[in-house]
Design an enzyme around this catalytic site. Structure first.
Site, PDB file in Angstrom:
ATOM      1  N   SER A 125       0.747  -1.155  -0.009  1.00  0.00           N
ATOM      2  CA  SER A 125      -0.038  -0.168  -0.007  1.00  0.00           C
ATOM      3  C   SER A 125       0.937   1.286  -0.016  1.00  0.00           C
ATOM      4  O   SER A 125       2.079   1.280   0.436  1.00  0.00           O
ATOM      5  CB  SER A 125      -0.818  -0.050   1.449  1.00  0.00           C
ATOM      6  OG  SER A 125      -1.590   1.130   1.489  1.00  0.00           O
ATOM      7  N   TYR A 150      -2.391  -1.691  11.063  1.00  0.00           N
ATOM      8  CA  TYR A 150      -2.507  -1.986   9.606  1.00  0.00           C
ATOM      9  C   TYR A 150      -1.542  -1.719   8.779  1.00  0.00           C
ATOM     10  O   TYR A 150      -1.052  -2.623   8.052  1.00  0.00           O
ATOM     11  CB  TYR A 150      -3.812  -1.278   8.943  1.00  0.00           C
ATOM     12  CG  TYR A 150      -3.982  -1.624   7.362  1.00  0.00           C
ATOM     13  CD1 TYR A 150      -4.109  -2.891   6.928  1.00  0.00           C
ATOM     14  CD2 TYR A 150      -3.681  -0.713   6.649  1.00  0.00           C
ATOM     15  CE1 TYR A 150      -4.242  -2.995   5.643  1.00  0.00           C
ATOM     16  CE2 TYR A 150      -3.671  -0.770   5.052  1.00  0.00           C
ATOM     17  CZ  TYR A 150      -4.011  -2.119   4.491  1.00  0.00           C
ATOM     18  OH  TYR A 150      -4.102  -2.294   3.208  1.00  0.00           O
ATOM     19  N   LYS A 154       1.761  -3.863   6.665  1.00  0.00           N
ATOM     20  CA  LYS A 154       2.499  -3.936   5.174  1.00  0.00           C
ATOM     21  C   LYS A 154       3.974  -3.819   5.272  1.00  0.00           C
ATOM     22  O   LYS A 154       4.632  -4.270   4.497  1.00  0.00           O
ATOM     23  CB  LYS A 154       1.713  -2.624   4.350  1.00  0.00           C
ATOM     24  CG  LYS A 154       0.187  -3.160   4.473  1.00  0.00           C
ATOM     25  CD  LYS A 154       0.209  -4.443   3.511  1.00  0.00           C
ATOM     26  CE  LYS A 154      -1.504  -4.661   3.360  1.00  0.00           C
ATOM     27  NZ  LYS A 154      -1.878  -5.909   2.883  1.00  0.00           N
TER      28      LYS A 154
HETATM   29  P1  NAD Z   1     -11.094  -7.304   0.981  1.00  0.00           P
HETATM   30  O1  NAD Z   1     -11.238  -7.310   2.297  1.00  0.00           O
HETATM   31  O2  NAD Z   1     -12.341  -7.025  -0.102  1.00  0.00           O
HETATM   32  O3  NAD Z   1     -10.564  -8.521   0.465  1.00  0.00           O
HETATM   33  C1  NAD Z   1      -9.538  -9.242   1.478  1.00  0.00           C
HETATM   34  C2  NAD Z   1     -10.103 -10.741   1.243  1.00  0.00           C
HETATM   35  O4  NAD Z   1      -9.309 -11.641   2.327  1.00  0.00           O
HETATM   36  C3  NAD Z   1     -11.353 -10.908   1.919  1.00  0.00           C
HETATM   37  O5  NAD Z   1     -12.310 -11.724   1.176  1.00  0.00           O
HETATM   38  C4  NAD Z   1     -11.277 -11.822   3.196  1.00  0.00           C
HETATM   39  O6  NAD Z   1     -12.686 -12.597   3.316  1.00  0.00           O
HETATM   40  C5  NAD Z   1     -10.164 -12.589   2.972  1.00  0.00           C
HETATM   41  N1  NAD Z   1      -9.407 -12.919   4.147  1.00  0.00           N
HETATM   42  C6  NAD Z   1      -8.757 -12.110   5.238  1.00  0.00           C
HETATM   43  N2  NAD Z   1      -8.112 -12.610   6.114  1.00  0.00           N
HETATM   44  C7  NAD Z   1      -8.205 -13.940   5.694  1.00  0.00           C
HETATM   45  C8  NAD Z   1      -7.620 -15.253   6.332  1.00  0.00           C
HETATM   46  N3  NAD Z   1      -7.119 -14.999   7.450  1.00  0.00           N
HETATM   47  N4  NAD Z   1      -7.758 -16.404   5.538  1.00  0.00           N
HETATM   48  C9  NAD Z   1      -8.529 -16.229   4.477  1.00  0.00           C
HETATM   49  N5  NAD Z   1      -9.149 -15.168   3.815  1.00  0.00           N
HETATM   50  C10 NAD Z   1      -9.053 -14.074   4.612  1.00  0.00           C
HETATM   51  O7  NAD Z   1      -9.872  -6.327   0.607  1.00  0.00           O
HETATM   52  P2  NAD Z   1      -9.251  -5.435  -0.670  1.00  0.00           P
HETATM   53  O8  NAD Z   1      -9.767  -4.184  -0.786  1.00  0.00           O
HETATM   54  O9  NAD Z   1      -9.762  -6.625  -1.959  1.00  0.00           O
HETATM   55  O10 NAD Z   1      -7.623  -5.621  -0.434  1.00  0.00           O
HETATM   56  C11 NAD Z   1      -6.863  -6.633  -0.784  1.00  0.00           C
HETATM   57  C12 NAD Z   1      -5.619  -6.448  -0.400  1.00  0.00           C
HETATM   58  O11 NAD Z   1      -5.096  -5.344  -0.929  1.00  0.00           O
HETATM   59  C13 NAD Z   1      -5.289  -6.324   1.075  1.00  0.00           C
HETATM   60  O12 NAD Z   1      -4.235  -6.947   1.412  1.00  0.00           O
HETATM   61  C14 NAD Z   1      -5.544  -4.963   1.426  1.00  0.00           C
HETATM   62  O13 NAD Z   1      -4.629  -4.885   2.587  1.00  0.00           O
HETATM   63  C15 NAD Z   1      -4.672  -4.317   0.277  1.00  0.00           C
HETATM   64  N6  NAD Z   1      -5.059  -2.970  -0.102  1.00  0.00           N
HETATM   65  C16 NAD Z   1      -6.243  -2.471  -0.382  1.00  0.00           C
HETATM   66  C17 NAD Z   1      -6.345  -1.278  -0.684  1.00  0.00           C
HETATM   67  C18 NAD Z   1      -7.686  -0.741  -0.601  1.00  0.00           C
HETATM   68  O14 NAD Z   1      -7.947   0.439  -0.754  1.00  0.00           O
HETATM   69  N7  NAD Z   1      -8.815  -1.437  -0.908  1.00  0.00           N
HETATM   70  C19 NAD Z   1      -5.297  -0.306  -0.555  1.00  0.00           C
HETATM   71  C20 NAD Z   1      -4.071  -0.941  -0.524  1.00  0.00           C
HETATM   72  C21 NAD Z   1      -3.695  -2.179  -0.177  1.00  0.00           C
HETATM   73  C1  WQD Z   2      -9.723   9.240   0.684  1.00  0.00           C
HETATM   74  C2  WQD Z   2     -10.080  10.918   0.808  1.00  0.00           C
HETATM   75  C3  WQD Z   2     -10.276  11.380   3.123  1.00  0.00           C
HETATM   76  C4  WQD Z   2     -14.417   9.239   3.476  1.00  0.00           C
HETATM   77  C5  WQD Z   2      -7.155   4.188   3.048  1.00  0.00           C
HETATM   78  C6  WQD Z   2      -6.238   3.896   3.653  1.00  0.00           C
HETATM   79  C7  WQD Z   2      -5.233   3.503   3.056  1.00  0.00           C
HETATM   80  C8  WQD Z   2      -5.349   2.586   1.723  1.00  0.00           C
HETATM   81  C9  WQD Z   2      -6.649   3.040   1.062  1.00  0.00           C
HETATM   82  C10 WQD Z   2      -4.966   0.305   2.095  1.00  0.00           C
HETATM   83  C11 WQD Z   2      -9.439  11.316   2.144  1.00  0.00           C
HETATM   84  C12 WQD Z   2     -11.561  11.783   2.361  1.00  0.00           C
HETATM   85  C13 WQD Z   2     -13.185   9.726   2.830  1.00  0.00           C
HETATM   86  C14 WQD Z   2     -15.400  10.136   3.660  1.00  0.00           C
HETATM   87  C15 WQD Z   2     -14.044  11.985   3.190  1.00  0.00           C
HETATM   88  N1  WQD Z   2      -5.899   1.433   2.208  1.00  0.00           N
HETATM   89  N2  WQD Z   2     -13.164  11.069   2.634  1.00  0.00           N
HETATM   90  N3  WQD Z   2     -15.143  11.412   3.506  1.00  0.00           N
HETATM   91  O1  WQD Z   2      -7.674   7.542   3.707  1.00  0.00           O
HETATM   92  O2  WQD Z   2      -6.370   7.644   1.348  1.00  0.00           O
HETATM   93  O3  WQD Z   2      -6.567   5.618   2.233  1.00  0.00           O
HETATM   94  O4  WQD Z   2      -7.718   3.483   1.881  1.00  0.00           O
HETATM   95  O5  WQD Z   2      -3.923   0.061   2.033  1.00  0.00           O
HETATM   96  O6  WQD Z   2      -4.135   2.618   3.627  1.00  0.00           O
HETATM   97  O7  WQD Z   2      -5.829   4.721   4.984  1.00  0.00           O
HETATM   98  O8  WQD Z   2      -8.796   6.384   1.548  1.00  0.00           O
HETATM   99  O9  WQD Z   2     -11.007   6.540   0.831  1.00  0.00           O
HETATM  100  O10 WQD Z   2     -10.584   6.508   3.129  1.00  0.00           O
HETATM  101  O11 WQD Z   2     -10.185   8.664   1.628  1.00  0.00           O
HETATM  102  O12 WQD Z   2     -13.919  13.250   2.933  1.00  0.00           O
HETATM  103  O13 WQD Z   2     -16.384   9.707   4.299  1.00  0.00           O
HETATM  104  O14 WQD Z   2     -11.400  10.874   0.923  1.00  0.00           O
HETATM  105  O15 WQD Z   2     -10.311  12.411   4.195  1.00  0.00           O
HETATM  106  O16 WQD Z   2      -9.000  12.518   1.760  1.00  0.00           O
HETATM  107  P1  WQD Z   2      -7.212   7.000   2.241  1.00  0.00           P
HETATM  108  P2  WQD Z   2      -9.956   6.828   1.874  1.00  0.00           P
END
Ligand code: NAD
Ligand code: WQD
Length: 340
Positions: A125, A150, A154
């Site tokens: 991330s 969290y 990472k």
């Molecule tokens: P998500 O929650 O939709 O998907 C994660 C999946 O993992 C879920 O289906 C959950 O049931 C499964 N899971 C969690 N723990 C488990 C375990 N112990 N055993 C088996 N299954 C398990 O999340 P996502 O948004 O698809 O994110 C996927 C990956 O990307 C994550 O590692 C997340 O940290 C990373 N990531 C997400 C974002 C984002 O904004 N969505 C941003 C940066 C990084």
């Molecule tokens: C985006 C912008 C908020 C909700 C998070 C995690 C990051 C990554 C992605 C996994 C920000 C604003 C949001 C709302 C708002 N995940 N906002 N009203 O914070 O950039 O990142 O998700 O790795 O680790 O921290 O994403 O979508 O929460 O926010 O004004 O109800 O929207 O302040 O500026 P963020 P977000």
């Protein structure tokens, strides 16, 4: 046919990536405990691709089950999405986050070693950069002290992977640092399904327009940005998914330059919260009920990616326009709420 294990494959990014893998000719095996996703996602994947991936429901913290999976399938590559991902919740429940996100990783790396699986893609991330000193941020920017358990999982995970690969010459890994993934598959068969009140901006927007939430709170307009609201790099989830296929291919074809590589996955464009609102309204013709409120604790001011390394090395670029991406998010919300 090469087999890719997709952990967390019924989740948001995992399901979109499974579609891209199947469409690129891979066999997909999904392992997920459904703690944050639903089994029906498999129907969506089948609807789009014509193929229902093999599915194994279990907790990847259970070491013996992970090993049994590797015994059952000959796995060529792993994409490890499974993790707990709610930043705020991780502050409340640090041990759950450290346990889940680190133990799953260790189990997978141990199984890889035992069963000679060479290639590992990790979901990292942009949160590892914190508030970067220079923008756009590139992969050489320092990793800053994590603002949440969290985020720390990472950072620790990237270190565990590097240390393991350092002493295991047959293993290689690519860590993909996502910026802000948004949107849904254009078929509206799969998309993001947040449980409870969404923490992320775009699902909150679509739920507000769908009438599930009364009003969107915009967290602060007093930042040092052109319109005062924070800036992020919002990337279409299908573009993001495609980069995973490229990463898998790169390693399976021995095209990686180092055994551990890191790539930023973003668009390179910084977009403010108010710009998201405006673009969403123009793309969908829907008005968003919103108000400016105070800042959200822990939010950084601005971050967007320098994507030149990924563009050049992976030959990959995110090029879906923001309005199309936001429209896809709305089409998905309409589909799951039965809105015409
Ligand atoms: P998500 O929650 O939709 O998907 C994660 C999946 O993992 C879920 O289906 C959950 O049931 C499964 N899971 C969690 N723990 C488990 C375990 N112990 N055993 C088996 N299954 C398990 O999340 P996502 O948004 O698809 O994110 C996927 C990956 O990307 C994550 O590692 C997340 O940290 C990373 N990531 C997400 C974002 C984002 O904004 N969505 C941003 C940066 C990084
Ligand atoms: C985006 C912008 C908020 C909700 C998070 C995690 C990051 C990554 C992605 C996994 C920000 C604003 C949001 C709302 C708002 N995940 N906002 N009203 O914070 O950039 O990142 O998700 O790795 O680790 O921290 O994403 O979508 O929460 O926010 O004004 O109800 O929207 O302040 O500026 P963020 P977000």
């Amino acid at each position: 046919m090469q087999t890719v294990l997709v952990t967390g494959g019924t989740g948001y990014i995992g399901s979109h990536t499974s579609v891209e893998l199947i469409e690129s000719g891979y066999k997909v095996v999904i392992a997920d405990n459904l703690s944050n996703s639903q089994i029906e996602v498999l129907d969506g994947i089948k609807e789009i691709t014509g193929v229902r991936p093999d599915f194994e429901k279990f907790d990847l913290c259970e070491r013996e089950k992970v090993f049994s999976l590797f015994k059952k399938y000959r796995i060529d590559a792993i994409i490890h999405f499974a993790a707990l991902k709610a930043v705020g919740e991780s502050v409340e429940k640090p041990l759950e986050y450290y346990y889940n996100n680190i133990v799953t990783l260790i189990n997978l790396l141990q199984a890889m070693k035992k069963y000679n699986t060479s290639s590992f893609v990790f979901s990292s991330s942009c949160t590892v950069y914190g508030q970067p000193d220079q923008l756009p941020v590139n992969e050489n920017a320092p990793v800053k002290k994590a603002m949440s358990p969290y985020g720390n999982t990472k950072q620790i995970a990237e270190e565990i992977i590097q240390d393991t690969i350092h002493v295991t010459p047959l293993m290689k890994a690519i860590s993909l640092r996502y910026f802000n993934p948004i949107g849904a598959h254009k078929s509206a068969e799969i998309g993001e399904l947040p449980l409870g009140i969404p923490q992320n901006l775009v699902p909150f927007v679509t739920q507000t327009v769908a009438g599930i939430r009364n009003k969107l709170s915009v967290f602060g307009n007093d930042y040092n940005t052109p319109d005062g609201t924070p800036i992020r790099d919002y990337i279409y989830v299908c573009d993001l998914a495609k980069a995973h296929v490229v990463a898998v291919k790169r390693m399976l074809n021995n095209e990686n330059k180092q055994n551990f590589e890191v790539f930023n996955l973003g668009t390179g464009n910084g977009i403010s919260v108010l710009e998201i609102i405006k673009t969403f309204e123009n793309a969908t013709g829907k008005k968003i009920n919103y108000e400016i409120v105070g800042r959200r604790e822990g939010d950084i001011e601005k971050v967007w990616a320098d994507t030149s390394f990924a563009n050049k090395e992976l030959g990959w670029k995110s090029d879906t326009p923001l309005d199309e991406t936001l429209k896809s998010a709305w089409e998905w919300e309409k589909r799951i709420r039965n809105i015409k």
